[in-house]
Write a protein that holds these residues in place. Structure first.
Motif, PDB file in Angstrom:
ATOM      1  N   ASN A   1      23.250   3.349  -1.912  1.00  0.00           N
ATOM      2  CA  ASN A   1      23.971   2.793  -0.782  1.00  0.00           C
ATOM      3  C   ASN A   1      23.081   2.847   0.457  1.00  0.00           C
ATOM      4  OD1 ASN A   1      25.794   3.015   1.674  1.00  0.00           O
ATOM      5  ND2 ASN A   1      27.213   2.373   0.071  1.00  0.00           N
ATOM      6  N   ARG A   2      22.818   1.708   1.038  1.00  0.00           N
ATOM      7  CA  ARG A   2      21.885   1.661   2.181  1.00  0.00           C
ATOM      8  C   ARG A   2      22.450   2.338   3.410  1.00  0.00           C
ATOM      9  NH1 ARG A   2      22.153  -3.604   5.558  1.00  0.00           N
ATOM     10  NH2 ARG A   2      24.215  -4.377   5.050  1.00  0.00           N
ATOM     11  N   PHE A   3      23.756   2.350   3.549  1.00  0.00           N
ATOM     12  CA  PHE A   3      24.353   3.007   4.710  1.00  0.00           C
ATOM     13  C   PHE A   3      24.219   4.525   4.599  1.00  0.00           C
ATOM     14  CE2 PHE A   3      26.809  -0.988   4.184  1.00  0.00           C
ATOM     15  CZ  PHE A   3      26.331  -1.630   5.317  1.00  0.00           C
ATOM     16  N   ILE A   4      24.446   5.064   3.398  1.00  0.00           N
ATOM     17  CA  ILE A   4      24.262   6.509   3.200  1.00  0.00           C
ATOM     18  C   ILE A   4      22.788   6.871   3.335  1.00  0.00           C
ATOM     19  CG2 ILE A   4      24.453   8.390   1.528  1.00  0.00           C
ATOM     20  CD1 ILE A   4      26.954   7.067   0.431  1.00  0.00           C
ATOM     21  N   TRP A   5      21.917   6.021   2.821  1.00  0.00           N
ATOM     22  CA  TRP A   5      20.469   6.259   2.913  1.00  0.00           C
ATOM     23  C   TRP A   5      20.034   6.349   4.381  1.00  0.00           C
ATOM     24  CZ3 TRP A   5      16.855   7.180  -0.802  1.00  0.00           C
ATOM     25  CH2 TRP A   5      15.525   7.064  -0.435  1.00  0.00           C
ATOM     26  N   ASN A   6      20.406   5.346   5.173  1.00  0.00           N
ATOM     27  CA  ASN A   6      20.012   5.334   6.582  1.00  0.00           C
ATOM     28  C   ASN A   6      20.681   6.449   7.365  1.00  0.00           C
ATOM     29  OD1 ASN A   6      18.302   3.144   6.283  1.00  0.00           O
ATOM     30  ND2 ASN A   6      19.932   1.665   6.638  1.00  0.00           N
ATOM     31  N   ALA A   7      21.949   6.736   7.060  1.00  0.00           N
ATOM     32  CA  ALA A   7      22.655   7.810   7.751  1.00  0.00           C
ATOM     33  C   ALA A   7      22.014   9.164   7.454  1.00  0.00           C
ATOM     34  CB  ALA A   7      24.123   7.820   7.345  1.00  0.00           C
ATOM     35  N   SER A   8      21.545   9.362   6.236  1.00  0.00           N
ATOM     36  CA  SER A   8      20.872  10.612   5.875  1.00  0.00           C
ATOM     37  C   SER A   8      19.616  10.801   6.716  1.00  0.00           C
ATOM     38  CB  SER A   8      20.496  10.620   4.390  1.00  0.00           C
ATOM     39  OG  SER A   8      21.625  10.506   3.588  1.00  0.00           O
ATOM     40  N   LEU A   9      18.857   9.735   6.866  1.00  0.00           N
ATOM     41  CA  LEU A   9      17.632   9.822   7.669  1.00  0.00           C
ATOM     42  C   LEU A   9      17.947  10.055   9.143  1.00  0.00           C
ATOM     43  CD1 LEU A   9      15.572   6.980   5.969  1.00  0.00           C
ATOM     44  CD2 LEU A   9      15.243   9.451   5.744  1.00  0.00           C
ATOM     45  N   GLU A  10      19.055   9.477   9.633  1.00  0.00           N
ATOM     46  CA  GLU A  10      19.430   9.659  11.047  1.00  0.00           C
ATOM     47  C   GLU A  10      19.965  11.053  11.311  1.00  0.00           C
ATOM     48  OE1 GLU A  10      21.986   6.700  12.745  1.00  0.00           O
ATOM     49  OE2 GLU A  10      20.790   5.065  11.939  1.00  0.00           O
ATOM     50  N   VAL A  11      20.871  11.522  10.470  1.00  0.00           N
ATOM     51  CA  VAL A  11      21.506  12.827  10.700  1.00  0.00           C
ATOM     52  C   VAL A  11      20.488  13.954  10.553  1.00  0.00           C
ATOM     53  CG1 VAL A  11      23.207  14.463   9.778  1.00  0.00           C
ATOM     54  CG2 VAL A  11      23.825  12.066  10.087  1.00  0.00           C
ATOM     55  N   LEU A  12      19.594  13.827   9.608  1.00  0.00           N
ATOM     56  CA  LEU A  12      18.593  14.871   9.367  1.00  0.00           C
ATOM     57  C   LEU A  12      17.242  14.514   9.990  1.00  0.00           C
ATOM     58  CD1 LEU A  12      19.537  15.613   5.660  1.00  0.00           C
ATOM     59  CD2 LEU A  12      20.116  16.978   7.673  1.00  0.00           C
ATOM     60  N   ASN A  13      17.264  13.817  11.119  1.00  0.00           N
ATOM     61  CA  ASN A  13      16.018  13.357  11.740  1.00  0.00           C
ATOM     62  C   ASN A  13      15.172  14.485  12.310  1.00  0.00           C
ATOM     63  OD1 ASN A  13      17.479  14.025  13.988  1.00  0.00           O
ATOM     64  ND2 ASN A  13      17.295  12.039  14.974  1.00  0.00           N
ATOM     65  N   PHE A  14      15.710  15.696  12.411  1.00  0.00           N
ATOM     66  CA  PHE A  14      14.917  16.826  12.886  1.00  0.00           C
ATOM     67  C   PHE A  14      14.046  17.413  11.776  1.00  0.00           C
ATOM     68  CE2 PHE A  14      18.943  18.455  11.398  1.00  0.00           C
ATOM     69  CZ  PHE A  14      18.603  19.581  10.667  1.00  0.00           C
ATOM     70  N   LEU A  15      14.244  16.942  10.541  1.00  0.00           N
ATOM     71  CA  LEU A  15      13.433  17.398   9.414  1.00  0.00           C
ATOM     72  C   LEU A  15      12.354  16.366   9.103  1.00  0.00           C
ATOM     73  CD1 LEU A  15      16.285  18.563   6.998  1.00  0.00           C
ATOM     74  CD2 LEU A  15      14.913  19.983   8.510  1.00  0.00           C
ATOM     75  N   PRO A  16      11.130  16.799   8.861  1.00  0.00           N
ATOM     76  CA  PRO A  16      10.083  15.833   8.492  1.00  0.00           C
ATOM     77  C   PRO A  16      10.302  15.319   7.071  1.00  0.00           C
ATOM     78  CG  PRO A  16       9.219  18.063   8.385  1.00  0.00           C
ATOM     79  CD  PRO A  16      10.620  18.163   8.936  1.00  0.00           C
ATOM     80  N   VAL A  17      10.127  14.042   6.897  1.00  0.00           N
ATOM     81  CA  VAL A  17      10.287  13.433   5.577  1.00  0.00           C
ATOM     82  C   VAL A  17       9.012  13.666   4.777  1.00  0.00           C
ATOM     83  CG1 VAL A  17      10.658  11.276   4.323  1.00  0.00           C
ATOM     84  CG2 VAL A  17      11.888  11.702   6.452  1.00  0.00           C
TER      85      VAL A  17
END
Length: 156
Positions: A62-78
């Motif tokens: 799901n692209r919305f869950i994917w993008n939301a995960s990256l936004e909510v956890l943006n303080f963590l380096p990918v």
């Protein structure tokens, strides 16, 4: 370059040499049985993984869950992402206003915008998993943001 990257490079080169050396026999010199076997082998080689087996296969997260995960956890380096399997691996980071460092692994396992589609695993610096209530709070924040993104998209 790390040892593992060097190993992968050497292994890929050796595999390429081995595969390219297999084509030295001329098909005209083969018997009809051997020629048929060679054609059959061509259909089942290592290079088949690079061909499109089914052009209708798409990313099934799901692209919305994917993008939301990256936004909510943006303080963590990918550290790594794989949209085909739905896995996002993040390194250690400290949340805003917090004093403990965490790392997360997010698994988006279904294309539906539902709670069952998302699994978040959090660990602290000591390697211990954080409490289930904290993980649920992160999952709820991601799902809430995913719903907001879907509403903003306007294509309901």
């Amino acid at each position: 370059m790390t040892f593992i990257n060097r190993f992968k490079l050497v292994f890929a080169g050796a595999a390429l040499l081995a595969v390219s050396a297999c084509g030295l026999v001329q098909p005209e010199a083969l018997t009809p049985e051997a020629q048929a076997q060679t054609e059959e082998e061509r259909r089942e080689t290592i290079w088949d993984i690079f061909r499109d087996q089914d052009p209708d296969v798409k990313v099934s997260v799901n692209r919305f869950i994917w993008n939301a995960s990256l936004e909510v956890l943006n303080f963590l380096p990918v550290e790594s992402v794989d949209p085909f399997t739905g896995v996002i691996v993040m390194g250690y980071g400290t949340p805003p206003g917090g004093n403990r460092a965490y790392r997360a692994t997010v698994y988006v396992k279904d294309p539906a915008l539902e709670a069952r589609s998302l699994v978040v695993a959090l660990q602290d610096r000591n390697g211990r998993t954080v409490s289930a209530s904290t993980q649920r709070a992160i999952e709820d924040a991601i799902l809430s943001r995913a719903r907001q993104l879907r509403i903003q998209d306007g294509r309901l």
